[in-house]
Design a protein around this motif. Structure first.
Motif, short mmCIF file in Angstrom:
data_model
loop_
_atom_site.label_atom_id
_atom_site.label_comp_id
_atom_site.label_asym_id
_atom_site.label_seq_id
_atom_site.Cartn_x
_atom_site.Cartn_y
_atom_site.Cartn_z
N MET A 1 0.84 -1.19 0.00
CA MET A 1 0.00 0.00 0.00
C MET A 1 0.88 1.24 0.00
N PRO A 2 0.38 2.32 -0.56
CA PRO A 2 1.20 3.54 -0.59
C PRO A 2 1.48 4.05 0.81
N ASN A 3 2.71 4.53 0.98
CA ASN A 3 3.06 5.14 2.25
C ASN A 3 2.48 6.54 2.32
N ALA A 4 1.85 6.85 3.42
CA ALA A 4 1.36 8.21 3.62
C ALA A 4 2.55 9.11 3.90
N THR A 5 2.48 10.30 3.40
CA THR A 5 3.54 11.26 3.69
C THR A 5 2.92 12.55 4.18
N GLY A 6 3.76 13.41 4.70
CA GLY A 6 3.27 14.70 5.16
C GLY A 6 2.60 14.58 6.50
N GLN A 7 1.63 15.42 6.71
CA GLN A 7 0.97 15.48 8.00
C GLN A 7 0.19 14.20 8.25
N THR A 8 0.47 13.55 9.35
CA THR A 8 -0.18 12.27 9.60
C THR A 8 -1.41 12.40 10.49
N THR A 9 -1.57 13.57 11.09
CA THR A 9 -2.82 13.80 11.83
C THR A 9 -3.83 14.34 10.80
N ARG A 10 -4.68 13.47 10.32
CA ARG A 10 -5.44 13.78 9.12
C ARG A 10 -6.51 14.83 9.29
N PHE A 11 -6.94 15.07 10.53
CA PHE A 11 -8.16 15.87 10.68
C PHE A 11 -7.97 17.19 11.41
N ASP A 12 -6.74 17.58 11.65
CA ASP A 12 -6.61 18.91 12.23
C ASP A 12 -6.11 19.89 11.16
N ASN A 13 -6.04 21.15 11.53
CA ASN A 13 -5.92 22.21 10.53
C ASN A 13 -4.52 22.77 10.36
N GLU A 14 -3.60 22.32 11.19
CA GLU A 14 -2.28 22.92 11.13
C GLU A 14 -1.57 22.54 9.83
N TYR A 15 -0.73 23.44 9.37
CA TYR A 15 0.05 23.27 8.14
C TYR A 15 -0.80 23.29 6.87
N ASN A 16 -2.07 23.61 6.98
CA ASN A 16 -2.85 23.78 5.76
C ASN A 16 -2.41 25.05 5.03
N PRO A 17 -2.62 25.12 3.75
CA PRO A 17 -2.24 26.34 3.02
C PRO A 17 -3.08 27.54 3.46
N ALA A 18 -2.51 28.72 3.27
CA ALA A 18 -3.29 29.94 3.46
C ALA A 18 -4.32 30.00 2.33
N ILE A 19 -5.53 30.30 2.69
CA ILE A 19 -6.62 30.29 1.71
C ILE A 19 -7.20 31.69 1.59
N GLY A 20 -7.31 32.17 0.37
CA GLY A 20 -7.91 33.47 0.13
C GLY A 20 -8.94 33.40 -0.97
N PHE A 21 -9.84 34.37 -0.96
CA PHE A 21 -10.86 34.46 -2.01
C PHE A 21 -10.87 35.88 -2.56
N SER A 22 -11.22 36.00 -3.81
CA SER A 22 -11.49 37.34 -4.34
C SER A 22 -12.68 37.25 -5.29
N PHE A 23 -13.41 38.33 -5.36
CA PHE A 23 -14.56 38.42 -6.26
C PHE A 23 -14.43 39.70 -7.06
N ASP A 24 -14.70 39.59 -8.33
CA ASP A 24 -14.56 40.74 -9.22
C ASP A 24 -15.81 40.82 -10.08
N ALA A 25 -16.52 41.93 -9.97
CA ALA A 25 -17.78 42.07 -10.71
C ALA A 25 -17.76 43.38 -11.50
N LEU A 26 -18.55 43.42 -12.56
CA LEU A 26 -18.58 44.60 -13.41
C LEU A 26 -20.01 44.93 -13.80
N LEU A 27 -20.35 46.18 -13.62
CA LEU A 27 -21.60 46.72 -14.14
C LEU A 27 -21.22 47.72 -15.20
N ALA A 28 -21.70 47.49 -16.41
CA ALA A 28 -21.25 48.35 -17.51
C ALA A 28 -22.41 48.76 -18.39
#
Lengths: 414, 327
Positions: A38-65
């Protein structure tokens, strides 16, 4: 007759291998428990907590013309969610960081960028691999909603695309000259160069391009890779003034025009775009007011577009053929932008370009804009755009609204 | 059209070959420690303690907005050559410093190697938010970052800078400690001098544009009755300005305090309608002609506050008069 332009994505398989060969031996956390086979898991082995997750951002761009055109069928209002973007970024390990930009453009969701910056070679070298915007001039690395104007200048849209991303690998380095000057250069190789369009990218003045579908080489040979290069010098003229000069190239050595409707194809096409840019910037001693003047000149050579010639105007009768437009064409944009204070800026931009139609008629586009930041994370832009192609004029009064949630940074770009 | 692909590939290979030894080469050790400070305040302490063993550059000038510094080529070059980075911390440089470090590719500038020192670490910040939300504006997660405007900050920064210099240049310890001791003597005298201003300002109302003067206001025991920014980093609205004018009248505030990089047109408009005056004080060393160093920054700011509030500056005690007269 014209068809929408699409570039087929052909990811070269050698890039991950090349990149892997440069990386130090992986020393990721192994799984504490795995069964044989079976494949070896790598990286964070605590599967359900939030540490080391990427920074997440959102942007919205709308136009009324609101549009006012010589052709009355182009008049009217437009309300457009131009993009809803999610971005993720994180360090992979001490030698590399990665990011992804996933965009919904009102019609479909796509991975616009997803790339790794490998900095483990030392010095000022960066190897970038994955899907990312090309390093061409001052604007092509930025997403449309981050620009000074509502749209990218007409000359860039015409010759390079509204957003030009590709799957590839790029070498980047910079050197200091004295205490005040930096010279940076990059070379990129791409299996494909994809033209993105956010929502409805307008061809002001009815500048509809005569285009057939464009296909990159399928599993390209080494000499069929698309290439980019940029060389730029950036210097501090004083505590308040900077000057940047640059030159860029984008070459697609092998592609084909294809028209599905009539099953027509012309292979063996190539295209190269060369650019020259200059930007002068001034900020006052408090850095609250600024003045920026700049421009870029582009020259395109090789195949620009293809048009289906159908003498009897009836598709599928067998008399159709593809006509390739392969004349040299040129264009430029120039702008002046004045930042009145941290919240307000006004500017003027003019772009002129020989379009991709027979006879290379010129499209002229003039933007006058006022950008007001309600805060660092919320922006409103009021812009008047006048476009003219072969005497036909379109006026657009646009109100652009852009917000950013969470982290949204572009690094130190130059 | 001439197809350039062969030339391109050859050029790429040539560049990679040429660059390989360059990238691997390490810079020759410099005789002096190259210190880059994000602010002129920190640069002052680095020069005062480091003396001839350091070459100090400040990334920001005294009148610039540290929240959004415009990065210049010389900034990147300085960062790329630095042995030690002194930062204000408290997220003051959060929008530009991490990317600048990344762009400079200077791996020496890390907390782990001692090449990066957060000068506010250990200082008790004001206005630590109880929750983080952009609803509250551009709030810094660790608290108000403008701590070097506290007259009590000098001693803390001096200690942080001393530790940073000694860690990177142990051979200079004796010199650094001697110069630090001399600086502490100046601080002892200055803190005693500044303390005499406190009873004069206790309870006085203050109106500010942005909250950069809160440490000075807190030190003096003054009360901030209004800020022109409705929330940190948010531009004043007409309705909010009207409220501020009302508060200025109500509390009889004589001045609106602003920094050079604030939107002083708004401050001027408020002052014109309320009868108050605009007092622009430097937020950093070099932010005004009188702010030639950190001591002069605090001294000069206190003197100008006295003038604005119509307060007679405190007289030095006889011992100080003798000391000054004896120089």
């Amino acid at each position: 007759m014209s068809n929408p332009m699409r570039l087929r994505n052909t990811t070269p398989l050698l890039f991950p291998l090349l990149f892997a060969s440069l990386a130090p031996e992986a020393a990721a956390q192994g799984s504490a428990f795995s069964s044989p086979g079976m494949p070896n898991a790598t990286g964070q082995t605590t599967r359900f907590d939030n540490e080391y997750n990427p920074a997440i951002g959102f942007s919205f761009d709308a136009l009324l013309a609101s549009f006012n055109a010589d052709h009355s069928d182009e008049d009217g209002l437009e309300i457009d969610l131009r993009s809803a973007e999610m971005s993720l970024a994180s360090w992979v390990d001490p030698t590399a960081w990665a990011y992804a930009t996933i965009v919904f453009d009102g019609e479909e969701t796509s991975l616009e960028e997803g790339a790794v910056h490998y900095t483990g070679l030392g010095g000022n070298t960066t190897i970038r691999a994955g899907r990312f915007f090309v390093d061409f001039g001052k604007q092509m690395q930025a997403h449309v909603h981050d620009l000074r104007t509502i749209d990218r200048p007409a000359v860039l849209r015409t010759y390079l695309g509204a957003e030009l991303g590709g799957d590839g690998i790029q070498f980047d380095n910079w050197h200091a000259i004295g205490d005040d000057t930096i010279v940076r250069y990059s070379i990129g190789a791409f299996g494909s160069l994809i033209t993105h369009a956010h929502g409805d990218e307008h061809d002001h003045g009815g500048g509809g391009h005569a285009e057939a579908e464009v296909e990159g080489a399928y599993r390209p040979e080494l000499d069929e890779l698309s290439l980019t290069a940029r060389l730029t010098g950036f210097t501090s003229l004083s505590d308040t003034q900077t000057l940047q000069l640059g030159t860029s190239l984008r070459s697609i050595p092998e592609f084909a025009f294809h028209d599905e409707e009539n099953d027509l194809e012309v292979e063996g096409q190539d295209n190269m775009v060369w650019g020259l840019d200059a930007t002068w910037g001034w900020v006052d001693d408090t850095q609250t007011s600024s003045l920026t003047i700049g421009g870029e000149y582009l020259l395109s050579s090789g195949a620009l577009s293809a048009e289906v010639d159908d003498p009897d105007a009836t598709p599928g009768t067998g008399d159709e053929s593809l006509e390739i437009l392969d004349e040299d064409a040129a264009g430029f944009y120039a702008f002046i932008d004045y930042g009145l204070d941290p919240y307000n800026s006004v500017g003027l931009q003019f772009s002129q370009v020989e379009t991709l139609e027979d006879g290379l008629p010129e499209l002229e586009e003039l933007d006058l804009y006022w950008t007001h930041s309600l805060s660092e994370f919320q922006r409103v832009r009021l812009a008047l755009t006048q476009s003219e192609l072969e005497g036909e004029e379109v006026l657009r009064l646009g109100l652009q609204y852009t917000i950013y949630l969470g982290p949204h940074a572009h690094g130190v770009n130059f | 059209m001439t197809n350039p692909r062969t030339l391109w590939i050859a050029l790429a290979a040539l560049l990679l070959t040429l660059l390989a030894p360059t990238s691997a080469a390490l810079p020759a050790p410099a005789a002096k420690l190259d210190v880059v400070a994000t602010t002129p305040d920190l640069a002052f302490f680095a020069e005062a303690i480091g003396g001839d063993r350091v070459d100090v550059k400040s990334l920001a000038k005294g009148r610039e907005n540290l929240h959004a510094l415009v990065v210049k080529p010389r900034t990147i070059v300085a960062m790329s050559r630095a042995d030690l980075l002194l930062e204000n911390g408290l997220s003051l440089e959060a929008t530009w410093l991490p990317d600048l470090i990344l762009a400079s590719r200077n791996k020496a500038l890390s907390y782990a190697t001692g090449g990066r020192v957060n000068c506010s670490a250990g200082f008790e910040p004001l206005e630590q938010p109880t929750s983080l939300s952009r609803k509250e504006g551009d709030v810094h997660p660790e608290g108000n970052p403008h701590f070097t405007l506290s007259p009590l900050a000098g001693r803390h920064v001096a200690g942080r800078v001393l530790a940073g210099l000694v860690a990177l240049d142990p051979d200079g310890r004796e010199l650094f400690e001697a110069r630090h001791a001399a600086l502490v003597e100046r601080l002892d005298a200055a803190e005693a001098r500044w303390a005499r201003y406190r009873p004069l300002f206790a309870g006085k109302p203050a109106v500010v544009y942005h909250q950069e003067f809160d440490y000075l206001i807190d030190y003096l025991g003054m009360q901030t009755v209004a800020t022109l920014e409705p929330k940190p980093g948010i531009a004043p609205t007409p309705a909010h300005i009207a409220r501020v004018i009302g508060l200025i009248d109500e509390h009889e505030v004589p001045v609106v305090l602003t920094a050079p990089w604030s939107n002083n047109r708004s401050a001027g408009a408020v002052a014109a309608k309320s009868g108050a005056e605009v007092l622009e004080l430097p937020a950093l060393v070099g932010g005004a002609a009188f702010a030639t160093d950190w001591f002069a920054l605090i001294d000069g700011s206190l003197e100008r506050l006295c003038g604005a509030y119509g307060i007679e500056p405190p007289k030095p005690p006889p011992a100080d008069e003798e000391s000054i007269g004896g120089r």
